[in-house]
Design a protein around this motif. Structure first.
Motif, PDB file in Angstrom:
ATOM      1  N   ASN A 172      27.296 -20.384  38.174  1.00  0.00           N
ATOM      2  CA  ASN A 172      27.683 -20.285  39.579  1.00  0.00           C
ATOM      3  C   ASN A 172      26.442 -20.078  40.440  1.00  0.00           C
ATOM      4  OD1 ASN A 172      27.015 -17.474  39.646  1.00  0.00           O
ATOM      5  ND2 ASN A 172      29.046 -16.949  38.873  1.00  0.00           N
ATOM      6  N   GLU A 173      26.608 -20.193  41.736  1.00  0.00           N
ATOM      7  CA  GLU A 173      25.458 -20.120  42.643  1.00  0.00           C
ATOM      8  C   GLU A 173      24.775 -18.760  42.591  1.00  0.00           C
ATOM      9  OE1 GLU A 173      24.289 -21.176  47.275  1.00  0.00           O
ATOM     10  OE2 GLU A 173      26.372 -20.878  46.714  1.00  0.00           O
ATOM     11  N   GLU A 174      25.552 -17.688  42.490  1.00  0.00           N
ATOM     12  CA  GLU A 174      24.980 -16.347  42.476  1.00  0.00           C
ATOM     13  C   GLU A 174      24.010 -16.180  41.309  1.00  0.00           C
ATOM     14  OE1 GLU A 174      26.347 -11.677  41.799  1.00  0.00           O
ATOM     15  OE2 GLU A 174      27.859 -13.250  42.000  1.00  0.00           O
ATOM     16  N   TYR A 175      24.429 -16.583  40.126  1.00  0.00           N
ATOM     17  CA  TYR A 175      23.595 -16.383  38.943  1.00  0.00           C
ATOM     18  C   TYR A 175      22.396 -17.333  38.947  1.00  0.00           C
ATOM     19  CZ  TYR A 175      27.672 -13.784  37.217  1.00  0.00           C
ATOM     20  OH  TYR A 175      28.704 -12.887  37.071  1.00  0.00           O
ATOM     21  N   LYS A 176      22.607 -18.568  39.421  1.00  0.00           N
ATOM     22  CA  LYS A 176      21.493 -19.508  39.487  1.00  0.00           C
ATOM     23  C   LYS A 176      20.425 -19.029  40.465  1.00  0.00           C
ATOM     24  CE  LYS A 176      24.082 -23.186  40.251  1.00  0.00           C
ATOM     25  NZ  LYS A 176      24.454 -24.609  40.484  1.00  0.00           N
ATOM     26  N   LEU A 177      20.863 -18.506  41.598  1.00  0.00           N
ATOM     27  CA  LEU A 177      19.894 -18.009  42.582  1.00  0.00           C
ATOM     28  C   LEU A 177      19.179 -16.763  42.086  1.00  0.00           C
ATOM     29  CD1 LEU A 177      21.754 -18.510  45.985  1.00  0.00           C
ATOM     30  CD2 LEU A 177      19.973 -19.924  44.959  1.00  0.00           C
ATOM     31  N   ALA A 178      19.881 -15.932  41.290  1.00  0.00           N
ATOM     32  CA  ALA A 178      19.240 -14.745  40.720  1.00  0.00           C
ATOM     33  C   ALA A 178      18.075 -15.147  39.827  1.00  0.00           C
ATOM     34  CB  ALA A 178      20.265 -13.928  39.931  1.00  0.00           C
ATOM     35  N   ILE A 179      18.271 -16.192  39.053  1.00  0.00           N
ATOM     36  CA  ILE A 179      17.196 -16.684  38.182  1.00  0.00           C
ATOM     37  C   ILE A 179      16.110 -17.359  39.021  1.00  0.00           C
ATOM     38  CG2 ILE A 179      16.639 -18.340  36.354  1.00  0.00           C
ATOM     39  CD1 ILE A 179      19.432 -17.788  35.203  1.00  0.00           C
ATOM     40  N   ALA A 180      16.526 -18.144  40.007  1.00  0.00           N
ATOM     41  CA  ALA A 180      15.551 -18.837  40.857  1.00  0.00           C
ATOM     42  C   ALA A 180      14.607 -17.842  41.538  1.00  0.00           C
ATOM     43  CB  ALA A 180      16.272 -19.686  41.899  1.00  0.00           C
ATOM     44  N   ARG A 181      15.145 -16.705  41.990  1.00  0.00           N
ATOM     45  CA  ARG A 181      14.313 -15.675  42.627  1.00  0.00           C
ATOM     46  C   ARG A 181      13.221 -15.193  41.668  1.00  0.00           C
ATOM     47  NH1 ARG A 181      19.501 -13.969  44.510  1.00  0.00           N
ATOM     48  NH2 ARG A 181      19.698 -14.221  46.775  1.00  0.00           N
ATOM     49  N   ARG A 182      13.598 -14.962  40.410  1.00  0.00           N
ATOM     50  CA  ARG A 182      12.617 -14.451  39.451  1.00  0.00           C
ATOM     51  C   ARG A 182      11.604 -15.524  39.068  1.00  0.00           C
ATOM     52  NH1 ARG A 182      11.883 -10.548  41.065  1.00  0.00           N
ATOM     53  NH2 ARG A 182      10.697  -9.915  39.232  1.00  0.00           N
ATOM     54  N   ILE A 183      12.039 -16.774  39.033  1.00  0.00           N
ATOM     55  CA  ILE A 183      11.102 -17.869  38.760  1.00  0.00           C
ATOM     56  C   ILE A 183      10.058 -17.951  39.867  1.00  0.00           C
ATOM     57  CG2 ILE A 183      10.864 -20.374  38.561  1.00  0.00           C
ATOM     58  CD1 ILE A 183      12.025 -19.089  36.064  1.00  0.00           C
ATOM     59  N   GLN A 184      10.479 -17.785  41.111  1.00  0.00           N
ATOM     60  CA  GLN A 184       9.532 -17.837  42.224  1.00  0.00           C
ATOM     61  C   GLN A 184       8.539 -16.685  42.175  1.00  0.00           C
ATOM     62  OE1 GLN A 184      11.749 -18.097  45.882  1.00  0.00           O
ATOM     63  NE2 GLN A 184      12.143 -20.293  45.642  1.00  0.00           N
ATOM     64  N   VAL A 185       8.980 -15.539  41.667  1.00  0.00           N
ATOM     65  CA  VAL A 185       8.099 -14.370  41.575  1.00  0.00           C
ATOM     66  C   VAL A 185       7.179 -14.470  40.367  1.00  0.00           C
ATOM     67  CG1 VAL A 185       8.039 -11.881  41.174  1.00  0.00           C
ATOM     68  CG2 VAL A 185       9.669 -12.831  42.801  1.00  0.00           C
TER      69      VAL A 185
END
Length: 239
Positions: A81-94
């Protein structure tokens, strides 16, 4: 932070069992390595989330990783879902990893193959400049898949972990609640005696090592064709 290699997995101890030796070898080569666990394994038969997080910390030190964290997504209830995908995307950016290791996209445990899709889509989304999250767009260069949990597939390549096998096994044993519990849990129907664990870990690593003519190895699959710069220097004897 800018990592060279990041392993993403569904549960604490998944990385140790699938690509811990590869992380050790990378650290020895001077690369910055990391682990992103998606859940705390709270639905597991043994141990508490707090215990497993402490064990993950001990294992991380043994594996010499630069960074480890847990997203605390719901165990056994992962979904794309979008929530979990964005949670991972945030950490990838960091974390900005150049290479990411994901679980193989098929398997017995739903969390494992869902983690593969979440990880891939999170990595892709992280590279979108218009993504509605704070952070600078970043996308990993390479995504690899660990195939240990799905041995029906032939790996693209293996990593020789012969010199790192013993230390990797110590990292696995850092999970006392899973593999060295104090007395048998009467409520548990899961029994993983140490002698069987050692036999299976040894057997699997030897199996993949035999494919490449080394003692122990870990298998990986790449969706892309691998490019070779020097065909004369290729490893693994043919005849």
């Amino acid at each position: 932070m800018k990592l060279d290699l990041l392993a993403i997995a569904a549960h604490p101890d998944d990385v140790e069992l699938t690509c811990g030796g590869t992380l050790l070898r990378a650290a020895e080569q001077g690369y910055k390595t990391g682990i992103l666990d998606l859940t705390a394994g709270e639905m597991g038969t043994r141990g508490t989330p707090e215990t497993r997080l402490k064990e993950a910390g001990r294992a991380a030190r043994i594996l010499r990783v630069t960074h480890r964290e847990n997203l605390r997504l719901p165990d056994a209830r992962l979904e794309v879902n979008e929530e979990y995908k964005l949670a991972i995307a945030r950490r990838i950016q960091v974390l900005k990893p150049r290479t990411v290791i994901l679980p193989y996209w098929e398997g017995r445990h739903p969390d494992h193959y869902i983690a593969a899709r979440l990880g891939y889509e999170g990595c892709f989304l992280a590279g979108l400049k218009q993504l509605p999250i704070e952070g600078e767009a970043f996308r990993p260069f390479k995504i690899l898949y660990s195939t240990v949990y799905y041995r029906e597939v032939r790996p693209t390549f293996v990593v020789d972990i012969s010199r790192h096998f013993d230390r990797r096994y110590k990292a696995i044993l850092a999970y006392h609640s899973q593999f060295r519990p104090k007395g048998k849990d009467k409520k548990s129907k899961v029994d993983i005696p140490l002698d069987r664990l050692h036999h299976e870990v040894n057997l699997i690593a030897r199996y993949y090592g035999q494919m490449a003519g080394v003692e122990y190895a870990e298998p990986f699959l790449s969706k892309e064709v691998m490019q070779v710069e020097d065909v004369v220097a290729l490893q693994v004897r043919s005849v």
